[in-house]
Write a protein that holds these residues in place. Structure first.
Motif, PDB file in Angstrom:
ATOM      1  N   ALA A   1       0.837  -1.210   0.000  1.00  0.00           N
ATOM      2  CA  ALA A   1       0.000   0.000   0.000  1.00  0.00           C
ATOM      3  C   ALA A   1       0.866   1.251   0.000  1.00  0.00           C
ATOM      4  O   ALA A   1       1.816   1.365   0.784  1.00  0.00           O
ATOM      5  CB  ALA A   1      -0.915  -0.005   1.217  1.00  0.00           C
ATOM      6  N   THR A   2       0.533   2.195  -0.867  1.00  0.00           N
ATOM      7  CA  THR A   2       1.234   3.484  -0.890  1.00  0.00           C
ATOM      8  C   THR A   2       0.371   4.628  -0.361  1.00  0.00           C
ATOM      9  O   THR A   2       0.866   5.728  -0.150  1.00  0.00           O
ATOM     10  CB  THR A   2       1.700   3.829  -2.315  1.00  0.00           C
ATOM     11  N   ARG A   3      -0.909   4.360  -0.140  1.00  0.00           N
ATOM     12  CA  ARG A   3      -1.824   5.295   0.511  1.00  0.00           C
ATOM     13  C   ARG A   3      -2.712   4.502   1.460  1.00  0.00           C
ATOM     14  O   ARG A   3      -3.011   3.326   1.212  1.00  0.00           O
ATOM     15  CB  ARG A   3      -2.707   6.015  -0.512  1.00  0.00           C
TER      16      ARG A   3
ATOM     17  N   ILE B   1       7.916  12.915  13.800  1.00  0.00           N
ATOM     18  CA  ILE B   1       8.440  14.216  13.405  1.00  0.00           C
ATOM     19  C   ILE B   1       8.737  14.195  11.903  1.00  0.00           C
ATOM     20  O   ILE B   1       9.013  13.135  11.328  1.00  0.00           O
ATOM     21  CB  ILE B   1       9.715  14.578  14.198  1.00  0.00           C
ATOM     22  N   PRO B   2       8.682  15.348  11.234  1.00  0.00           N
ATOM     23  CA  PRO B   2       9.006  15.409   9.804  1.00  0.00           C
ATOM     24  C   PRO B   2      10.520  15.304   9.605  1.00  0.00           C
ATOM     25  O   PRO B   2      11.217  16.296   9.428  1.00  0.00           O
ATOM     26  CB  PRO B   2       8.447  16.762   9.369  1.00  0.00           C
ATOM     27  N   ALA B   3      11.028  14.076   9.636  1.00  0.00           N
ATOM     28  CA  ALA B   3      12.461  13.824   9.805  1.00  0.00           C
ATOM     29  C   ALA B   3      13.254  13.788   8.512  1.00  0.00           C
ATOM     30  O   ALA B   3      14.469  13.586   8.541  1.00  0.00           O
ATOM     31  CB  ALA B   3      12.648  12.492  10.548  1.00  0.00           C
ATOM     32  N   ARG B   4      12.600  13.966   7.376  1.00  0.00           N
ATOM     33  CA  ARG B   4      13.330  13.977   6.091  1.00  0.00           C
ATOM     34  C   ARG B   4      13.573  15.428   5.678  1.00  0.00           C
ATOM     35  O   ARG B   4      12.636  16.218   5.546  1.00  0.00           O
ATOM     36  CB  ARG B   4      12.530  13.242   5.016  1.00  0.00           C
TER      37      ARG B   4
ATOM     38  N   PRO C   1       8.907  11.061   7.078  1.00  0.00           N
ATOM     39  CA  PRO C   1       9.884  10.049   6.668  1.00  0.00           C
ATOM     40  C   PRO C   1       9.185   8.742   6.298  1.00  0.00           C
ATOM     41  O   PRO C   1       9.156   7.783   7.065  1.00  0.00           O
ATOM     42  CB  PRO C   1      10.740   9.878   7.929  1.00  0.00           C
ATOM     43  N   LEU C   2       8.596   8.713   5.112  1.00  0.00           N
ATOM     44  CA  LEU C   2       7.882   7.513   4.695  1.00  0.00           C
ATOM     45  C   LEU C   2       8.819   6.314   4.644  1.00  0.00           C
ATOM     46  O   LEU C   2      10.011   6.456   4.349  1.00  0.00           O
ATOM     47  CB  LEU C   2       7.242   7.732   3.322  1.00  0.00           C
TER      48      LEU C   2
ATOM     49  N   ALA D   1       7.049  10.319  -3.740  1.00  0.00           N
ATOM     50  CA  ALA D   1       7.583  11.253  -2.756  1.00  0.00           C
ATOM     51  C   ALA D   1       6.527  11.572  -1.703  1.00  0.00           C
ATOM     52  O   ALA D   1       5.319  11.533  -1.984  1.00  0.00           O
ATOM     53  CB  ALA D   1       8.029  12.540  -3.447  1.00  0.00           C
ATOM     54  N   PRO D   2       6.937  11.892  -0.478  1.00  0.00           N
ATOM     55  CA  PRO D   2       5.966  12.335   0.526  1.00  0.00           C
ATOM     56  C   PRO D   2       5.323  13.644   0.105  1.00  0.00           C
ATOM     57  O   PRO D   2       5.925  14.451  -0.607  1.00  0.00           O
ATOM     58  CB  PRO D   2       6.807  12.512   1.791  1.00  0.00           C
TER      59      PRO D   2
END
Length: 352
Positions: free
Chosen positions: A16-18, A62-65, A152-153, A162-163
Motif C-alpha cells: 500500500a502506498t496510501r 516528526i518530519p524527519a526527512r 519520513p515515509l 515522494a511524501p
C-alpha cells in the motif's frame, strides 16, 4: 531458527502506498485459534468485550526527512551541494543520529543549511551514518522541523512516490502527543475519534504509553541464525498511571491488547523484571521471536509485516509459525494491503 523460516512471496501490487479512507474502512483479518475471519477495522467492537484494555503508543512522528545544502570552504573556494538527511534517533547529548545521501562527501565539521534558517553541523561520521547537532532545540527545533521537513515515509513507499502534504495527516495517529518518532506506530493509524469513542462506550478502556519508533525498525535481518540478531534500541516510557491501569485490568480478568508491535515490545520490556508491567523509562532493544514467554500480552492488533523481518518473528512468537504462515497466505490470496499504509490483523492466541 533460520531467517528463511520467515520468508514469503508478496506481490508488489499488494504494498500500500496510501491508506484506506476513512481510516476505519481498512480490512481486518481476525486470527483466533485456527479460524480466519475477514472483517474491517470498524468491526473491531464486535471482537472486543467490556473490560478489555487497549494499549496505545502516543508517540508523534516528526518530519524527519530534510533536503539541504552542505557548505564548506576549500582551497578552490566555497563548496555547496544538495544533501538529503533522514533523522534516525536523538542521542543523550542533544544531537541526532542520521542518514545522509550522499554520505561519502560529507566532512566532519561542515554545516548543512535547511529551509527557514535551520542549520546542522556534522559532529561525527561513520561508514553508514553521522551525528548532527542543530542550531535549535526543544520547541524551536520542533517548529523548525515542521517548516523544513517532510514525513519520513518507509523505504518501500518512498521508492514509489515522494511524501506530500497528505502524509502529514495520514502518517500520524489521532492520539499522537509526544514528538520523537521517525516512523509511525502503523496499526494505530486505523483508529479515528469515533471508533475510540464507540469502544469506550462499550467498556473497552485505553492506556497510553510512549515508544519513539526509530528508523531501525526497517533495518533488514542480516544473520541466518535469527537468534543472534541484535535489535536496535528505542526510547520508551510506561508511566506509573499506565502501569496501574494495566495492573487493574489484569486483576479484574480483562485482556491486555497492545495496538501495534511497538506498544507490545514496550510493555513486555517493562514486565521483564517482575512478570508484570512496572513503571519504566529508558531504551529497550527487546527482541521477540518464537520461544518468547509473554508476560502481559493477551492479543495484538497489528499490520502485515515484511518478509524476514523481526516484526514477523514477533507475531509468530505470539501465534505460532504455522498459524501465521497460513494467515499471511490467506491475506495474499485475498488481496489484503500490506505494510505501513496497509490493512490490519487482530491476533488472538488460544489462551485469550
Amino acid at each position: 531458527m533460520k531467517l528463511d523460516d520467515f520468508d514469503f512471496d508478496l506481490p508488489e501490487t499488494l504494498i500500500a502506498t496510501r491508506p484506506a479512507r476513512p481510516r476505519t474502512s481498512a480490512r481486518l483479518l481476525v486470527v483466533q485459534g485456527d479460524s480466519l475471519s475477514d472483517l474491517h477495522v470498524y468491526d473491531l467492537p464486535s471482537q472486543l468485550r467490556a473490560g478489555d484494555r487497549l494499549v496505545l503508543n502516543n508517540t508523534r512522528v516528526i518530519p524527519a526527512r530534510l533536503i539541504g545544502q552542505r557548505h564548506r570552504d576549500s582551497a578552490q573556494g566555497p563548496v555547496s551541494a544538495k544533501i538529503e538527511i533522514t533523522l534516525m534517533e536523538p542521542d543523550a547529548a542533544g544531537g541526532w543520529r542520521a542518514l545522509a545521501k550522499p554520505l561519502r562527501k560529507l566532512l566532519v565539521g561542515e554545516d548543512i543549511q535547511f529551509a527557514g534558517g535551520l542549520t546542522a553541523n556534522v559532529a561525527a561520521k561513520t561508514e553508514t551514518d553521522l551525528r548532527l547537532t542543530f542550531n535549535a532545540e526543544g520547541p524551536a527545533f520542533e517548529a523548525a522541523l515542521l517548516a523544513a521537513g517532510t514525513m519520513p515515509l518507509p523505504p518501500y513507499i518512498a521508492a514509489k512516490r515522494a511524501p506530500d502534504a497528505q502524509d502529514n495527516n495520514d502518517y500520524q495517529t489521532v492520539f499522537a502527543r509526544t514528538p520523537g518518532a521517525v516512523a509511525a506506530p502503523t496499526a494505530s493509524l486505523h483508529f479515528d475519534a469515533a471508533l475510540l469513542a464507540e469502544l469506550a462506550a462499550m467498556g473497552v478502556e485505553a492506556t497510553e504509553v510512549t515508544l519513539h519508533v526509530g528508523a531501525g525498525t526497517f533495518l533488514p535481518v542480516k544473520v541466518e541464525d535469527v537468534t543472534t540478531h541484535k535489535m536496535h534500541a528505542e526510547w520508551g516510557e510506561v508511566t506509573p498511571q499506565a502501569a496501574a491501569e494495566i495492573a487493574a485490568t489484569r486483576a479484574a480478568g480483562g485482556r491486555i491488547i497492545p495496538v501495534g508491535t511497538t506498544a507490545l515490545r514496550l510493555i513486555e520490556a517493562a514486565a521483564r523484571a517482575t512478570g508484570k508491567v512496572e513503571p519504566w523509562v529508558g531504551e529497550t532493544d527487546i527482541f521477540i521471536y518464537p520461544g518468547f514467554k509473554f508476560a502481559t500480552t493477551d492479543a495484538l492488533m497489528t499490520n502485515f509485516h515484511l518478509p524476514k523481518s523481526t516484526l514477523l518473528m514477533l507475531v509468530a512468537a505470539l501465534m505460532g509459525q504455522d498459524r501465521m504462515q497460513a494467515a499471511y497466505a490467506h491475506a495474499v490470496t485475498e488481496n489484503y494491503r500490506f505494510f505501513s499504509y496497509g490493512d490490519a490483523s487482530l491476533l488472538i492466541p488460544d489462551s485469550a
